[in-house]
Design a protein around this motif. Structure first.
Motif, PDB file in Angstrom:
ATOM      1  N   LEU A 129       0.830  -1.208   0.000  1.00  0.00           N
ATOM      2  CA  LEU A 129       0.000   0.000   0.000  1.00  0.00           C
ATOM      3  C   LEU A 129       0.868   1.262   0.000  1.00  0.00           C
ATOM      4  O   LEU A 129       0.655   2.177  -0.802  1.00  0.00           O
ATOM      5  CB  LEU A 129      -0.930  -0.014   1.212  1.00  0.00           C
ATOM      6  CG  LEU A 129      -1.932   1.129   1.326  1.00  0.00           C
ATOM      7  CD1 LEU A 129      -2.888   1.136   0.139  1.00  0.00           C
ATOM      8  CD2 LEU A 129      -2.712   1.021   2.634  1.00  0.00           C
ATOM      9  N   PHE A 130       1.867   1.307   0.879  1.00  0.00           N
ATOM     10  CA  PHE A 130       2.732   2.485   0.940  1.00  0.00           C
ATOM     11  C   PHE A 130       3.633   2.578  -0.289  1.00  0.00           C
ATOM     12  O   PHE A 130       3.945   3.679  -0.748  1.00  0.00           O
ATOM     13  CB  PHE A 130       3.559   2.503   2.231  1.00  0.00           C
ATOM     14  CG  PHE A 130       2.850   3.124   3.394  1.00  0.00           C
ATOM     15  CD1 PHE A 130       3.003   4.468   3.695  1.00  0.00           C
ATOM     16  CD2 PHE A 130       2.001   2.370   4.187  1.00  0.00           C
ATOM     17  CE1 PHE A 130       2.331   5.066   4.752  1.00  0.00           C
ATOM     18  CE2 PHE A 130       1.327   2.942   5.260  1.00  0.00           C
ATOM     19  CZ  PHE A 130       1.489   4.288   5.551  1.00  0.00           C
ATOM     20  N   SER A 131       4.048   1.443  -0.840  1.00  0.00           N
ATOM     21  CA  SER A 131       4.872   1.471  -2.052  1.00  0.00           C
ATOM     22  C   SER A 131       4.075   2.009  -3.230  1.00  0.00           C
ATOM     23  O   SER A 131       4.613   2.697  -4.093  1.00  0.00           O
ATOM     24  CB  SER A 131       5.410   0.079  -2.368  1.00  0.00           C
ATOM     25  OG  SER A 131       6.309  -0.339  -1.361  1.00  0.00           O
ATOM     26  N   ALA A 132       2.786   1.706  -3.267  1.00  0.00           N
ATOM     27  CA  ALA A 132       1.936   2.165  -4.371  1.00  0.00           C
ATOM     28  C   ALA A 132       1.483   3.609  -4.191  1.00  0.00           C
ATOM     29  O   ALA A 132       1.524   4.403  -5.137  1.00  0.00           O
ATOM     30  CB  ALA A 132       0.711   1.258  -4.497  1.00  0.00           C
ATOM     31  N   ASP A 133       1.040   3.972  -2.995  1.00  0.00           N
ATOM     32  CA  ASP A 133       0.403   5.276  -2.792  1.00  0.00           C
ATOM     33  C   ASP A 133       1.076   6.145  -1.742  1.00  0.00           C
ATOM     34  O   ASP A 133       0.560   7.203  -1.396  1.00  0.00           O
ATOM     35  CB  ASP A 133      -1.066   5.086  -2.402  1.00  0.00           C
ATOM     36  CG  ASP A 133      -1.902   4.537  -3.534  1.00  0.00           C
ATOM     37  OD1 ASP A 133      -1.537   4.764  -4.702  1.00  0.00           O
ATOM     38  OD2 ASP A 133      -2.917   3.875  -3.260  1.00  0.00           O
ATOM     39  N   GLY A 134       2.213   5.716  -1.217  1.00  0.00           N
ATOM     40  CA  GLY A 134       2.900   6.487  -0.194  1.00  0.00           C
ATOM     41  C   GLY A 134       4.072   7.263  -0.748  1.00  0.00           C
ATOM     42  O   GLY A 134       4.442   7.124  -1.916  1.00  0.00           O
ATOM     43  N   SER A 135       4.646   8.088   0.109  1.00  0.00           N
ATOM     44  CA  SER A 135       5.806   8.876  -0.299  1.00  0.00           C
ATOM     45  C   SER A 135       6.586   9.300   0.943  1.00  0.00           C
ATOM     46  O   SER A 135       6.082   9.233   2.059  1.00  0.00           O
ATOM     47  CB  SER A 135       5.367  10.118  -1.082  1.00  0.00           C
ATOM     48  OG  SER A 135       4.565  10.957  -0.258  1.00  0.00           O
ATOM     49  N   VAL A 136       7.819   9.738   0.713  1.00  0.00           N
ATOM     50  CA  VAL A 136       8.613  10.378   1.755  1.00  0.00           C
ATOM     51  C   VAL A 136       8.692  11.839   1.355  1.00  0.00           C
ATOM     52  O   VAL A 136       9.083  12.158   0.237  1.00  0.00           O
ATOM     53  CB  VAL A 136      10.019   9.757   1.872  1.00  0.00           C
ATOM     54  CG1 VAL A 136      10.847  10.504   2.915  1.00  0.00           C
ATOM     55  CG2 VAL A 136       9.915   8.275   2.204  1.00  0.00           C
ATOM     56  N   GLN A 137       8.280  12.730   2.252  1.00  0.00           N
ATOM     57  CA  GLN A 137       8.221  14.157   1.937  1.00  0.00           C
ATOM     58  C   GLN A 137       8.940  14.962   3.009  1.00  0.00           C
ATOM     59  O   GLN A 137       9.138  14.483   4.112  1.00  0.00           O
ATOM     60  CB  GLN A 137       6.763  14.622   1.858  1.00  0.00           C
ATOM     61  CG  GLN A 137       5.961  13.943   0.781  1.00  0.00           C
ATOM     62  CD  GLN A 137       4.522  14.411   0.764  1.00  0.00           C
ATOM     63  OE1 GLN A 137       4.153  15.396   1.393  1.00  0.00           O
ATOM     64  NE2 GLN A 137       3.685  13.708   0.024  1.00  0.00           N
TER      65      GLN A 137
END
Length: 176
Positions: free
Chosen positions: A85-93
């Protein structure tokens, strides 16, 4: 290359119970703007067999919630779900000055709270920010080289900061 590694990982997962068969997986890149207006590239994956496996595990019934089977699954399965889920729709900002965070954007407030609950099972504290961007019309690529106004839903975010980013990396991580 991400897609070749992902193809290998998917084939490892979906081979069961049929043995050694490799399954067709295709991908394409889509460029879009994120909630802060930065240009990002998504790699979208298509795999009939992966969809079949997801369906067998109840992961296709309602896309905007964490399936009950994930809440009752073992720790490793829940971690793999969050990783995907985080690999598809997550990010580091963020920035060095303001600090960094791991974020997951979703139009479903229910999904945001489900993810927060699932993260808490790993001892990872997170915050849900409601309506980080409001519903309305948004200019986006039209697929023909131009742009077009599209109706968009409000965006909610799950944010992980500080020492919890380290826990996230150790327990969940992103697909490499």
């Amino acid at each position: 290359l991400f897609s070749s590694q992902f193809e290998s990982d998917v084939n490892e997962i979906v081979r069961e119970p049929n043995g050694n068969a490799n399954y067709d997986i295709s991908s394409n890149e889509v460029t879009r703007k994120d909630s802060q207006g930065s240009s990002v590239v998504e790699e979208r994956i298509r795999s009939t067999r992966l969809f079949e496996v997801a369906k067998e595990h109840g992961l296709t019934e309602e896309k905007l919630q964490v399936p009950e089977s994930i809440f009752t699954a073992n720790r490793e399965t829940a971690a793999m779900f969050l990783n995907a889920l985080f690999s598809a729709d997550g990010s580091v900002q963020g920035s060095k000055e303001k600090g960094y965070s791991i974020r997951l954007g979703t139009t479903s407030l229910g999904l945001a709270h489900d993810v927060q609950e699932l993260l808490s099972n790993f001892g990872i504290y997170s915050t849900v920010y409601e309506e980080r961007s409001e519903a309305g019309l948004t200019e986006m690529p039209d697929g023909k080289g131009g742009t077009k106004s599209y109706e968009t839903k409000a965006l909610h975010e799950v944010a992980i900061t500080s020492v919890d980013m380290v826990k996230f990396n150790e327990e969940i991580g992103f697909v490499h």
